[in-house]
Design an enzyme around this catalytic site. Structure first.
Site, mmCIF file in Angstrom:
data_model
loop_
_atom_site.group_PDB
_atom_site.id
_atom_site.type_symbol
_atom_site.label_atom_id
_atom_site.label_comp_id
_atom_site.label_asym_id
_atom_site.label_seq_id
_atom_site.Cartn_x
_atom_site.Cartn_y
_atom_site.Cartn_z
ATOM 1 N N GLY A 120 -11.144 5.170 43.970
ATOM 2 C CA GLY A 120 -9.962 5.205 43.281
ATOM 3 C C GLY A 120 -10.089 6.223 42.525
ATOM 4 O O GLY A 120 -10.902 6.687 43.492
ATOM 5 N N GLU A 132 -2.066 -8.376 46.270
ATOM 6 C CA GLU A 132 -1.096 -8.903 46.616
ATOM 7 C C GLU A 132 -0.741 -9.924 46.656
ATOM 8 O O GLU A 132 -1.063 -10.757 46.825
ATOM 9 C CB GLU A 132 -0.916 -8.038 48.340
ATOM 10 C CG GLU A 132 -1.808 -6.319 48.215
ATOM 11 C CD GLU A 132 -0.627 -5.436 47.151
ATOM 12 O OE1 GLU A 132 0.011 -5.211 47.693
ATOM 13 O OE2 GLU A 132 -1.387 -4.699 46.996
ATOM 14 N N LYS A 143 -13.958 -0.157 53.146
ATOM 15 C CA LYS A 143 -14.779 1.131 51.893
ATOM 16 C C LYS A 143 -16.267 1.535 52.502
ATOM 17 O O LYS A 143 -16.773 2.613 52.701
ATOM 18 C CB LYS A 143 -14.687 0.784 50.807
ATOM 19 C CG LYS A 143 -12.637 0.379 50.404
ATOM 20 C CD LYS A 143 -12.718 0.449 48.899
ATOM 21 C CE LYS A 143 -11.037 0.485 48.777
ATOM 22 N NZ LYS A 143 -10.855 -0.319 47.421
HETATM 23 N N1 HSE Z 1 -6.905 -3.452 46.426
HETATM 24 C C1 HSE Z 1 -7.895 -2.873 46.012
HETATM 25 C C2 HSE Z 1 -8.555 -3.047 44.827
HETATM 26 C C3 HSE Z 1 -7.687 -1.623 45.528
HETATM 27 O O1 HSE Z 1 -8.187 -3.865 44.732
HETATM 28 O O2 HSE Z 1 -9.556 -2.991 44.649
HETATM 29 C C4 HSE Z 1 -7.946 -0.630 45.382
HETATM 30 O O3 HSE Z 1 -7.862 0.686 46.727
#
Ligand code: HSE
Length: 380
Positions: free
Chosen positions: A129, A185, A200
């Site tokens: 992020g 989600e 990632k």
């Molecule tokens: N779904 C991802 C998380 C969002 O919870 O880290 C950020 O990439």
């Protein structure tokens, strides 16, 4: 003045507009020029938004507008995000994205197209992020050889595991809580099954080792089987449990894994809680360096996107900037999971056995000799 188009006006896309507006003065004073949002592409209209007059629904308007030099892809998902990014790069436009799915799957091709068209494809916000990690690995650690990466790369699962660890909450309840707080989600599969973290670690290992393995080739295990009893056992032995994305080279081959692991409390990653992310990079000259911060969320992620936009505004062409480049890995480049030796904790019949450094196959043999029902955690 640089004119940009934002593709997708969801959480991060609208965050980018907010950062550009709220920090307009500071951004302009640093760049000595303005960044103007000319278009926002979305399927929806946003009549109450201050950006309502920028919203369009036809990507071709952006593609055919020679004033647009930076396309900010904030759509998520593979398609049409990949297709729009590729078309933009081929049209000589720079592209910025936070889309880890597209970077992990199609990054090799998109970076190559960017290079051929003398534009840039940047994705600082795709991992961690708002945490600076892509640029530091590519620029600041350039005099080092990266020897290993261990990261808490997913905020949602870190929140769930923190609740289980600190409050004894069950996985199911912690997941519901994460959903209620808007972290997970409605379909939490990509987070809890480690798919997001796998994308990632693919990006980080590609940057570090120069070869991109397909996300499907990452040895991946999610957190759905982690229980509060496992946390009790871990605690009693001086560990906690975290979902870790790990990458290293074994005899020149890439090993990339995502799994819940026992972390000794002496390791700083053990203390990274809630939705925070932490990435521990090991480099041959610098030794260990920890990157820590908000790994998700509207404004933290948007701030990293805007940093990429500003980087491009300063250095529009590949010739001016430190290039990001990697090739696709073949099966020959990928290490066999059984070449990976580490200490493990075998849990069988409610008992825990800590092994010396062994491979997974040997750990499974030992575990099966105790019980048909066992769990194996690798130890960091
Ligand atoms: N779904 C991802 C998380 C969002 O919870 O880290 C950020 O990439």
């Amino acid at each position: 003045m640089k004119k940009i188009a934002i593709l997708g006006f969801g959480v991060v896309g609208s965050g980018v507009a907010e950062v550009l507006t709220q920090n307009k003065k500071i951004i302009e004073s640093k760049l000595n020029e303005e960044i103007e949002i000319k278009y926002i592409l979305d399927l929806r209209d946003f009549p109450d938004s201050p950006f309502a007059d920028k919203v369009i629904h036809d990507f071709d308007i952006i593609l055919n507008d020679s004033e647009i030099s930076i396309v900010v892809e904030m759509m998520g998902g593979s398609h049409p995000a990949y297709d729009f990014s590729k078309a933009s790069l081929l049209a000589g436009k720079n592209v910025v994205t936070s889309n880890k799915e597209v970077v992990a799957k199609f990054g090799t091709e998109l970076l190559q197209i960017a290079k051929e068209n003398n534009v840039r494809y940047l994705f600082e916000a795709s991992v961690g992020g708002g945490i600076p990690i892509i640029r530091p690995i590519n620029n600041d650690l350039v005099s080092n050889k990266i020897t290993g990466i261990d990261g808490i790369l997913n905020g949602t699962t870190n929140y769930i595991l923190t609740q289980m660890n600190e409050n004894g909450t069950s996985f199911a309840d912690a997941l519901k809580d994460a959903q209620a707080k808007g972290y997970a989600e409605a379909d939490p599969t990509a987070d809890v099954e480690g798919i997001d973290a796998a994308r990632k670690i693919v990006i980080l290992s590609s940057l570090s080792f120069g070869k991109c393995i397909s996300p499907e080739k990452v040895s991946r295990q999610g957190i759905t089987q982690v229980s509060t009893e496992d946390f009790e056992i871990a605690k009693s032995l001086g560990y906690t449990i975290k979902l870790i994305g790990h990458a290293e080279l074994i005899n020149g081959k890439i090993l990339a894994t995502v799994s819940p692991r026992f972390i000794p409390l002496s390791n700083p990653l053990a203390h990274i809680s809630d939705v925070y992310n932490g990435i521990l990079v090991e480099a041959n000259m610098l030794d260990k360096v920890l990157f820590y911060g908000k790994g998700a969320g509207k404004l933290p992620t948007a701030s990293a996107v805007v940093a990429d936009i500003m980087d491009i505004a300063q250095k529009m062409s590949n010739e001016q900037a430190p290039i990001i480049e990697w090739t696709n890995a073949t099966d020959e480049d990928i290490a066999d999971i059984n070449d990976y030796l580490c200490k493990r904790c075998i849990i069988a019949n409610g008992e825990a056995i800590i092994t010396e450094k062994i491979n997974l196959a040997d750990a499974e043999k030992i575990a099966a000799s105790y019980s048909a029902n066992y769990k194996i955690y690798s130890i960091l």
